[in-house]
Design a protein around this motif. Structure first.
Motif, PDB file in Angstrom:
ATOM      1  N   HIS A 261     -33.988  86.415 113.963  1.00  0.00           N
ATOM      2  CA  HIS A 261     -34.672  87.094 112.705  1.00  0.00           C
ATOM      3  C   HIS A 261     -34.478  86.314 111.486  1.00  0.00           C
ATOM      4  O   HIS A 261     -35.324  86.465 110.548  1.00  0.00           O
ATOM      5  CB  HIS A 261     -33.681  88.304 112.462  1.00  0.00           C
ATOM      6  CG  HIS A 261     -32.211  87.977 112.361  1.00  0.00           C
ATOM      7  ND1 HIS A 261     -31.528  87.583 113.610  1.00  0.00           N
ATOM      8  CD2 HIS A 261     -31.298  87.673 111.472  1.00  0.00           C
ATOM      9  CE1 HIS A 261     -30.669  87.270 113.436  1.00  0.00           C
ATOM     10  NE2 HIS A 261     -30.176  87.332 112.190  1.00  0.00           N
TER      11      HIS A 261
ATOM     12  N   GLU B 158     -35.065  96.804 116.841  1.00  0.00           N
ATOM     13  CA  GLU B 158     -35.471  95.434 116.526  1.00  0.00           C
ATOM     14  C   GLU B 158     -36.885  95.678 116.104  1.00  0.00           C
ATOM     15  O   GLU B 158     -37.229  94.776 115.209  1.00  0.00           O
ATOM     16  CB  GLU B 158     -35.301  94.651 117.663  1.00  0.00           C
ATOM     17  CG  GLU B 158     -35.209  93.129 117.373  1.00  0.00           C
ATOM     18  CD  GLU B 158     -34.918  92.357 118.655  1.00  0.00           C
ATOM     19  OE1 GLU B 158     -34.731  91.135 118.413  1.00  0.00           O
ATOM     20  OE2 GLU B 158     -34.820  92.822 119.759  1.00  0.00           O
TER      21      GLU B 158
ATOM     22  N   ARG C 167     -36.841  96.633 112.639  1.00  0.00           N
ATOM     23  CA  ARG C 167     -35.989  95.751 111.775  1.00  0.00           C
ATOM     24  C   ARG C 167     -37.130  94.322 111.524  1.00  0.00           C
ATOM     25  O   ARG C 167     -37.213  93.938 110.102  1.00  0.00           O
ATOM     26  CB  ARG C 167     -34.795  95.156 112.186  1.00  0.00           C
ATOM     27  CG  ARG C 167     -33.577  95.969 112.204  1.00  0.00           C
ATOM     28  CD  ARG C 167     -32.426  95.502 112.382  1.00  0.00           C
ATOM     29  NE  ARG C 167     -32.287  94.468 113.629  1.00  0.00           N
ATOM     30  CZ  ARG C 167     -31.912  94.896 114.977  1.00  0.00           C
ATOM     31  NH1 ARG C 167     -31.897  96.229 114.964  1.00  0.00           N
ATOM     32  NH2 ARG C 167     -31.861  94.300 115.760  1.00  0.00           N
TER      33      ARG C 167
ATOM     34  N   HIS D  19     -28.672  93.219 110.586  1.00  0.00           N
ATOM     35  CA  HIS D  19     -28.795  92.792 111.784  1.00  0.00           C
ATOM     36  C   HIS D  19     -27.511  92.935 112.759  1.00  0.00           C
ATOM     37  O   HIS D  19     -27.472  92.338 114.024  1.00  0.00           O
ATOM     38  CB  HIS D  19     -29.166  91.407 111.896  1.00  0.00           C
ATOM     39  CG  HIS D  19     -30.714  91.292 111.026  1.00  0.00           C
ATOM     40  ND1 HIS D  19     -31.831  91.305 111.814  1.00  0.00           N
ATOM     41  CD2 HIS D  19     -30.956  90.458 109.934  1.00  0.00           C
ATOM     42  CE1 HIS D  19     -32.810  91.223 110.731  1.00  0.00           C
ATOM     43  NE2 HIS D  19     -32.175  90.744 109.838  1.00  0.00           N
TER      44      HIS D  19
END
Length: 654
Positions: free
Chosen positions: A278, A320, A323, A617
């Motif tokens: 990320h 995920e 995100r 996260h």
């Protein structure tokens, strides 16, 4: 509206499935799809014979459903009849290996004959669909240079010579730039020049560097040729191609491409093996915004879950996909798209995830697809706003190429990993960063980080020095300023172009051996690099080496410059040590770190509105002080917002 969708390949499916596709796209909130990228063989099954009926039907159905189309030129993979008829179109590696058809991109962009076929197909597409109501954007080719960034064929050699003659004018100027007095490489005519094909030992480094420049320019020239056809036929339709801006794509100088794209579009995929993928995603999004000059851009491709091309392809964890998507939006994307809409049943990418997976709609991936569509609708007011940063990292493709050429002091000195290390240290403190070329206007930044800028022109070095004089804290790291743009060493001591700015002079570059480490006086461990460095009056040693061959010599220096300061880091610090140095720079620059525990980025509009994106996260909820309205949950934020573990919040502030 933030556009939402993905690559759509209806040629892989029967009519009943295509009808279902449109219905499901409406359920998911899809607004834009890319069509026709790999359909040349279906649209022109034999030379001069076209079959557009299926595509007409697809575009008509999409238009009726209110779904717009980014229509491709269909040139991303030539059909078998074309490469069978013209095998001389096939690209060639440095060792003479011919890359044959059977995959994709089996063409050489420097072939004048191939380009005519590509332009003919582009014109055919433009003239047929110029007035279609679904047409919103032209998608030229696909990921240019993805598989063949360099072609060493005779066509490429001829084009390279033309490029060199345009760049240098005379063969004498070429000889001077390439330093051909070394190893009896002097040329008497441009016709003697070849690409840097496989040779008995190291090819001329400037020849390698110029061939990289040429290859990037030649791919851009191919794009421009197709773009010009589209612009002639459809002057009011914007045109783009999908770039691949990440730490893994080396050979296209995308900063030089930017002015030729009406909107910057990027493809990005995370690495399953990277536990901090990320962070690289955030870097790549910021780099895309940098290429876009700060304007909003579009995410043309990413994945809903696993890809097919990594050694081990991991599915995305709960939350995920959302995100990742909203991190791109937070950092400037006004479109979120995927490869692809429906997961293929055959072919090399059949295990690549899609918005609609093999298992259908009773799946987490499909539910995530619908959830993301709803989230983007809730964020529609963010469209057109911008990200504003007071810190910048200088990033340069030719410096990357030059740093990683052969016959250097240490093969362990590499480029993108160091850029990302400095970015990560700022990301950890939620300091928003612009990724900019060395020629960018740096006057508005309080902090400028210049990692491993091995090659630099006089003008760009002066631009960086001016940023310090005007008040910025500027950090330059090792193996910077060493050579000019021709890869000629700047004599007089390292770091060459930055000696005066930094107030340092290194007489010897001291590469460390594999596994060798040194320690700084604050306990920081370092490896890869050190320098025997002398300080000019007014320059202070902030850190020194305490062991190794250079014990007692400076490792980190600082010099006041005008209204700002210039720092030099002469070694590769461990993560903790780099974080401490970064924290010192943040404090000196007067920057305010963002909230802890979440990734935080702000987009702002010219009318004064702002939106704070908070991406968690971690496995624990985070509480962030903020007042406004949280858009994803449509709820007020009265002084704080709680972001659940693995979730995202977006607050319209005020």
């Amino acid at each position: 509206m933030i556009q939402y969708g993905g690559d759509y390949n209806p040629e892989q499916w029967p009519l009943a499935t295509r009808i279902e596709d449109v219905e499901l796209m409406q359920q998911a909130g899809v607004t834009l799809v890319s069509v026709g990228i790999f359909s040349w063989a279906q649209l022109e099954p034999r030379e001069g014979e076209h079959d557009f009926g299926w595509l007409d039907d697809v575009l008509d159905r999409l238009a009726a459903a209110g779904i717009k189309v980014a229509l491709a030129t269909a040139t991303a993979s030539p059909p078998p009849w074309l490469t069978r008829k013209h095998p001389e179109f096939l690209p060639v590696l440095a060792d003479g290996t011919v890359l044959h058809p059977g995959g994709r991109q089996a063409y050489r962009v420097s072939s004048p004959a191939y380009r005519q076929y590509a332009l003919r197909m582009t014109r055919t597409m433009a003239e047929r669909y110029q007035d279609h109501p679904a047409l919103a954007l032209w998608h030229v080719d696909n990921e240019l240079g993805c598989h063949v960034p360099h072609d060493y064929s005779d066509d490429a050699a001829a084009a390279f010579r033309r490029w060199l003659e345009a760049r240098y004018g005379t063969v004498e100027a070429l000889n001077a730039a390439w330093g051909t007095a070394f190893w009896s490489q002097r040329y008497d005519d441009f016709d003697e020049v070849l690409p840097p094909r496989s040779a008995p030992t190291y090819p001329n480094p400037t020849q390698q560097l110029d061939f990289a420049r040429f290859s990037s320019d030649e791919l851009l020239t191919h794009y421009r040729a197709m773009r010009d056809v589209l612009r002639e036929v459809t002057p009011n339709i914007p045109i783009t191609t999908n770039l691949m801006l990440s730490t893994g794509t080396k050979w296209m100088d995308y900063f030089s491409w930017a002015d030729d794209l009406d909107v910057i579009a990027n493809d990005h995929y995370t690495r399953a093996s990277d536990p901090e993928a990320h962070v690289e995603l955030a870097f790549s999004a910021d780099l895309t915004r940098g290429v876009a000059g700060g304007d909003p851009w579009m995410l043309m491709e990413h994945s809903t879950s696993a890809v097919n091309w990594q050694p081990r392809n991991r599915s995305k964890r709960p939350g995920e996909m959302l995100r990742h998507s909203l991190t791109h939006v937070a950092r400037g994307a006004d479109a979120v798209m995927f490869f692809q809409w429906r997961q293929s049943a055959a072919g090399a990418e059949k295990f690549h995830s899609a918005m609609l997976p093999h298992a259908g709609t009773d799946t987490d991936v499909w539910r995530n697809t619908v959830e993301l569509g709803a989230a983007l609708r809730a964020l529609s007011e963010v469209e057109g706003s911008r990200v504003r940063a007071r810190a910048a990292i200088v990033f340069d493709y030719p410096a990357w190429w030059g740093t990683e050429l052969d016959s250097h002091p240490s093969a362990a000195v590499t480029y993108p990993d160091r850029v990302l290390a400095h970015y990560r240290a700022l990301w950890q403190r939620n300091v928003t960063v612009d990724i900019v070329p060395p020629s960018a206007d740096l006057s508005g930044y309080a902090l400028v980080v210049v990692p491993t800028l091995y090659l630099v022109s006089d003008a760009d070095a002066a631009n960086i020095a001016a940023a310090a004089a005007e008040g910025a804290s500027v950090l330059v790291t090792y193996f910077s300023g060493i050579a000019d743009e021709h890869d000629h060493i700047r004599l007089g001591g390292y770091p060459g172009a930055f000696r005066d700015l930094l107030g340092v002079r290194s007489e010897e570059l001291w590469a460390l051996q594999e596994g060798e480490t040194v320690t700084l006086d604050d306990g920081t461990a370092a490896d890869v690099w050190s320098e025997q460095m002398h300080l000019a009056p007014g320059t202070e040693a902030v850190r020194t080496f305490t062991d190794g061959d250079l014990a007692g010599w400076p490792a980190l220096t600082r010099r006041p410059v005008g209204e700002g300061a210039a720092w030099y880091l002469a070694t590769r610090l461990d993560a903790d040590g780099l974080q401490r140095v970064t924290d010192d720079l943040i404090a000196e620059a007067g920057l305010t770190p963002g909230p802890e525990g979440v990734e935080a980025v702000r987009r702002s509009a010219d009318d004064g509105r702002s939106w704070l994106f908070l991406v968690n996260h971690t496995d624990a909820a985070a509480t962030v002080p903020v007042t406004g309205h949280e858009l994803l949950r449509d709820a007020p934020a009265r002084g704080r917002v709680v972001v659940p573990a693995g979730a995202v919040a977006v607050v319209r502030e005020g």
